[in-house]
Design an enzyme around this catalytic site. Sequence first.
Site, short mmCIF file in Angstrom:
data_model
loop_
_atom_site.label_atom_id
_atom_site.label_comp_id
_atom_site.label_asym_id
_atom_site.label_seq_id
_atom_site.Cartn_x
_atom_site.Cartn_y
_atom_site.Cartn_z
N ASP A 32 -3.25 25.65 -21.75
CA ASP A 32 -2.41 24.60 -21.18
C ASP A 32 -2.60 24.62 -19.67
O ASP A 32 -3.10 25.59 -19.09
CB ASP A 32 -0.95 24.78 -21.56
N GLU A 67 1.75 28.71 -21.59
CA GLU A 67 1.87 29.71 -20.53
C GLU A 67 2.45 29.13 -19.25
O GLU A 67 3.27 29.78 -18.58
CB GLU A 67 0.49 30.31 -20.24
N ASP A 124 -6.50 36.02 -16.61
CA ASP A 124 -5.73 34.88 -16.11
C ASP A 124 -5.32 35.14 -14.65
O ASP A 124 -4.15 35.06 -14.30
CB ASP A 124 -4.49 34.67 -16.99
N THR A 128 23.83 8.50 4.74
CA THR A 128 24.94 9.24 5.36
C THR A 128 25.92 9.67 4.28
O THR A 128 26.95 9.04 4.05
CB THR A 128 25.63 8.37 6.41
N HIS A 141 -3.22 25.69 -9.58
CA HIS A 141 -1.99 24.91 -9.51
C HIS A 141 -2.01 23.87 -8.40
O HIS A 141 -1.04 23.14 -8.21
CB HIS A 141 -0.75 25.80 -9.32
#
Length: 494
Positions: A118, A183, A212, A346, A461
């Site tokens: 994944d 994972e 990994d 605000t 990532h």
Amino acid sequence: MNLPVLPSILLVISTVHAFQYTELAQYIDSHQEEYVEALRDWVAIESDSSNVLKRPDLHRMMEVVAQKLRLMGGTVELVAIGEQELPDGQTLALPKVVTALFGSDPSKHTVCVYGHVDVQPAKLEDGWATDPYNLTDINGNLYGRGASDNKAPVLAWIHAVGAYRALSMELPVNVKFVIEGMEETGSNGLDTMIVAQRDTFFSDVDYIIISDCGWLSRRPALTYGTRGNCYFFAEVQGPKQDLHSGVYGGTVIEPMTDLIGILDTLISPSGKILIPGIREAVAPLSDEEWRMYQDIQFDLDNYKTKIGVSQLMYTNKVDLLAHMWRYPTVTIHGIEGAFSDPGTKTVIPAKVTAKFSIRQVPNMDPALVKKQVTDYLHSVFAKRKSPNKLKVTMVIGAKPWLADTQHPLYDAGKAAVKRVFDMDPDLIREGGTIPIARTFQDVTGKSIIMMPIGGFDDGLHSQNEKMSRYNYIEGTKLFISYLNEVSQINKTSV
């Protein structure tokens, strides 16, 4: 009378063994385009485990993995691991875990290779230079989401086993695979599966290998430790609804002010954790470990350039590596409920939730850290004498993992790296968290090694994630060599 013949026999055995490696390496070289195409096919599957709309793609990814292993002649199962409960109360089937077995010779060691297929979310508009799901070869780098994390390493292990079988060479060890599809979102269901199969699938496993992770520099590495992680929510609740800052500002004690105030007490500007008991629990840095860090190839200037900063927390290599790998740190990730859109608004938020984490190292205990953080924040909040309400929750409590670098697994790793890359590897730790390593260790009691082939600049990532063709192909040879080296553990020569 026969003694003089023995050296000749040993020489023949040695020569045959060297020839077999050469033949296997040549096979890998001659099939590298095929391996790149296999990675291209896998990257094209958008197996994003965080997006429930991509769940059909994730199921297909697991089927593709299983089918590749079946075609190689493995004994393959797709193991159901239950359902995932969504925030709206609905349930969704988790992707099955692929297990496979190649060889069952009781006289051989059995290794189990763990990996995942994944990936993190990715969109072209996020800043990618190429389509993240179309593997693109630029100057020897293979760009695509999941290329390095973790599809290429999984394929490299499969291709390593496949090379032995394609050349009709006997595998030096029995090889098992455990490949999951969740994972990136916490390995949902995998812990339960490991516990359930501890006395069956894992019963004859001698060693577990995880690939990994990545190298620290251009020098190959073996990884022997990861940090754990305790992730917290700190919620401050004030008025019953958001308020106009012009109308109500100055009349109410604002939740955001309280929250910022207590967050500021977690860590000093120099990086010192201020929560009592955290630093005191950390295992001291030994002289041996200090010497190991000294020998590691690491350039601080390149590191600064890579991440785009002008200054680091520490100015020497050992201090920086130690604080990256073996000391805890506090990171504040964000505040939910605060206004963060472009433009102005605000508003006094009625409820705000800080999200922060504390990386865990030996000898910290997540259960104790939870109490220390909760008690500390409530004591700090009480001193503010605020009418607002504070709620502290720990949502992740992952323990660190540490291996013994004197274990024969690491000697085997050094020998394999030396054979393939003609250099000694760095022995490194990871600052991040790979919870499954600690699960394997605690549940199965097996010895574990992390053997990365990803580069230090692969951009896991991030945008433009890549795996270099060199690391992919030479990494496959490394795995071939490592299987042979592991077969020599605890074996005596004739």
